[in-house]
Write an enzyme that holds these catalytic residues in place. Structure first.
Site, mmCIF file in Angstrom:
data_model
loop_
_atom_site.group_PDB
_atom_site.id
_atom_site.type_symbol
_atom_site.label_atom_id
_atom_site.label_comp_id
_atom_site.label_asym_id
_atom_site.label_seq_id
_atom_site.Cartn_x
_atom_site.Cartn_y
_atom_site.Cartn_z
ATOM 1 N N ASN A 44 -10.495 -42.983 -20.107
ATOM 2 C CA ASN A 44 -10.880 -41.894 -19.212
ATOM 3 C C ASN A 44 -12.221 -41.365 -19.715
ATOM 4 O O ASN A 44 -12.263 -40.625 -20.697
ATOM 5 C CB ASN A 44 -9.798 -40.797 -19.242
ATOM 6 C CG ASN A 44 -10.186 -39.604 -18.372
ATOM 7 O OD1 ASN A 44 -11.203 -39.632 -17.683
ATOM 8 N ND2 ASN A 44 -9.387 -38.557 -18.419
ATOM 9 N N LYS B 133 -14.060 -39.310 -18.344
ATOM 10 C CA LYS B 133 -14.288 -37.920 -17.897
ATOM 11 C C LYS B 133 -15.695 -37.808 -17.300
ATOM 12 O O LYS B 133 -16.158 -38.752 -16.678
ATOM 13 C CB LYS B 133 -14.029 -36.950 -19.050
ATOM 14 C CG LYS B 133 -12.637 -37.187 -19.679
ATOM 15 C CD LYS B 133 -12.170 -36.090 -20.568
ATOM 16 C CE LYS B 133 -10.784 -36.444 -21.112
ATOM 17 N NZ LYS B 133 -10.185 -35.415 -21.948
ATOM 18 N N HIS C 255 -4.223 -34.800 -14.249
ATOM 19 C CA HIS C 255 -4.724 -34.586 -15.609
ATOM 20 C C HIS C 255 -4.724 -33.091 -15.911
ATOM 21 O O HIS C 255 -4.983 -32.273 -15.028
ATOM 22 C CB HIS C 255 -6.148 -35.166 -15.727
ATOM 23 C CG HIS C 255 -6.604 -35.237 -17.157
ATOM 24 N ND1 HIS C 255 -7.075 -34.132 -17.834
ATOM 25 C CD2 HIS C 255 -6.643 -36.265 -18.038
ATOM 26 C CE1 HIS C 255 -7.374 -34.503 -19.081
ATOM 27 N NE2 HIS C 255 -7.127 -35.784 -19.228
ATOM 28 N N GLU D 288 -6.796 -31.292 -17.323
ATOM 29 C CA GLU D 288 -8.073 -30.616 -16.998
ATOM 30 C C GLU D 288 -8.128 -30.275 -15.509
ATOM 31 O O GLU D 288 -8.684 -29.259 -15.110
ATOM 32 C CB GLU D 288 -9.250 -31.503 -17.434
ATOM 33 C CG GLU D 288 -9.429 -31.479 -18.946
ATOM 34 C CD GLU D 288 -10.020 -32.738 -19.550
ATOM 35 O OE1 GLU D 288 -10.624 -33.550 -18.825
ATOM 36 O OE2 GLU D 288 -9.862 -32.917 -20.784
ATOM 37 N N GLU E 160 0.349 -36.516 -22.105
ATOM 38 C CA GLU E 160 -0.837 -35.968 -22.768
ATOM 39 C C GLU E 160 -0.583 -34.507 -23.135
ATOM 40 O O GLU E 160 -0.796 -33.618 -22.303
ATOM 41 C CB GLU E 160 -2.048 -36.047 -21.833
ATOM 42 C CG GLU E 160 -2.443 -37.451 -21.447
ATOM 43 C CD GLU E 160 -3.948 -37.568 -21.168
ATOM 44 O OE1 GLU E 160 -4.563 -38.465 -21.739
ATOM 45 O OE2 GLU E 160 -4.491 -36.746 -20.412
ATOM 46 N N GLY F 284 -8.791 -33.744 -26.875
ATOM 47 C CA GLY F 284 -10.133 -33.360 -27.309
ATOM 48 C C GLY F 284 -10.156 -32.469 -28.542
ATOM 49 O O GLY F 284 -11.180 -31.884 -28.878
ATOM 50 N N SER G 141 -6.427 -37.356 -28.304
ATOM 51 C CA SER G 141 -7.068 -37.668 -29.591
ATOM 52 C C SER G 141 -6.635 -39.014 -30.174
ATOM 53 O O SER G 141 -6.500 -39.169 -31.393
ATOM 54 C CB SER G 141 -6.833 -36.541 -30.605
ATOM 55 O OG SER G 141 -7.430 -35.331 -30.152
HETATM 56 P P1 13P Z 1 -9.224 -37.305 -25.880
HETATM 57 O O1 13P Z 1 -8.878 -38.724 -26.233
HETATM 58 O O2 13P Z 1 -10.699 -37.015 -25.922
HETATM 59 O O3 13P Z 1 -8.406 -36.315 -26.674
HETATM 60 O O4 13P Z 1 -8.816 -37.106 -24.351
HETATM 61 C C1 13P Z 1 -7.552 -37.481 -23.940
HETATM 62 C C2 13P Z 1 -7.512 -37.422 -22.461
HETATM 63 O O5 13P Z 1 -7.561 -36.359 -21.875
HETATM 64 C C3 13P Z 1 -7.434 -38.699 -21.726
HETATM 65 O O6 13P Z 1 -7.138 -38.478 -20.385
#
Ligand code: 13P
Length: 248
Positions: free
Chosen positions: A9, A11, A95, A97, A164, A170, A209
């Site tokens: 991802n 992002k 997600h 976010e 997740e 993150g 992470s």
């Molecule tokens: P990170 O791997 O940066 O923690 O992000 C995970 C994520 O949100 C994947 O969709």
């Protein structure tokens, strides 16, 4: 035996130049890689570019979101049928976010999953609790609620679930393999209550992470069938190592 899936991802990161470089590196190392499915989910404007750069490769193309309506006055949104035009096989939906920053509700996530499945695009449904919810002992209840909303309506056999935990995204604070395995087993139980056959074949990814150091341990857990990788998926060497960390 479930086939592992490692999904990137990206992002809201990258440029035409950096993406060409990244995909070039991934193709060089992963085109002959048969141990797992690999999926990259670029920002929408780069779907076309990525589709072309991935021609002849087994690396799959995914999207990070979609709108539930087939078309209409939804400025700035992207319909699932548009994703189809670019050969997208999967779409990340729900997600954290999207849920937290853009106010997406369970009902919207369900509508998006329905729209994706109707067009033959497999949702990667994200579920996960916040730190506050975990500390309050509500982690399983939150995940069960998010999952139930979708399982009540959607075809579970055409669904990937990504656990997740919001507190691990993150932050560099990965769930331990045990914490992740426990929640993955719980998710599989929820699916098994409806169909043991589907539960056995459903891929449940861990995200939060994931990096080159912790991937192998996470992927070795019985109910972890790969990962949804954010930050580390932007670094080719690291992402390749993560892909190669899938357990037999
Ligand atoms: P990170 O791997 O940066 O923690 O992000 C995970 C994520 O949100 C994947 O969709």
């Amino acid at each position: 035996m479930r086939r592992s899936l490692v999904a990137a991802n990206w992002k809201m990161n990258g440029s035409a130049e950096s993406i060409a470089e990244l995909l070039g590196a991934l193709r060089q190392s992963l085109d002959g890689f048969a141990a797992a499915d690999v999926l990259v989910c670029p920002p929408m404007p780069y779907l076309d570019l990525c589709g072309r750069l991935l021609e002849g490769s087994a690396i799959r193309l995914g999207a990070q979101n979609a709108h539930e309506a087939p078309s209409g006055a939804f400025t700035g949104e992207t319909a699932v049928s548009m994703l189809q035009d670019f050969g997208v096989s999967h779409v990340i939906l729900g997600h954290s976010e999207r849920r937290q920053l853009f106010g997406e509700t369970d009902a919207q996530v369900v509508a998006k999953c329905v729209a994706a499945q109707e067009q033959g695009i497999e949702p990667v449904l994200c579920v996960g609790e916040t730190l506050q919810e975990r500390e309050a002992g509500q982690a399983e209840a939150v995940v069960a609620r998010q999952l139930k909303a979708v399982l009540d309506v959607c075809a579970p056999e055409n669904l990937v679930v990504a656990y997740e935990p919001v507190w691990a995204i993150g932050t560099g604070q990965t769930a331990t393999p045990l914490q992740a395995q426990q929640m993955h087993a719980f998710i599989r139980e929820q699916v098994a209550a409806r169909s043991t056959e589907v539960a056995d074949s459903m891929r449940i990814l861990y995200g939060g992470s994931v990096n080159a150091e912790n991937a192998a341990q996470l992927f070795a857990e019985r109910d972890i069938d790969g990962g949804l990788v954010g930050g580390a998926s932007l670094k080719p060497t690291e992402f390749i190592t993560i892909c190669k960390s899938v357990s037999g």
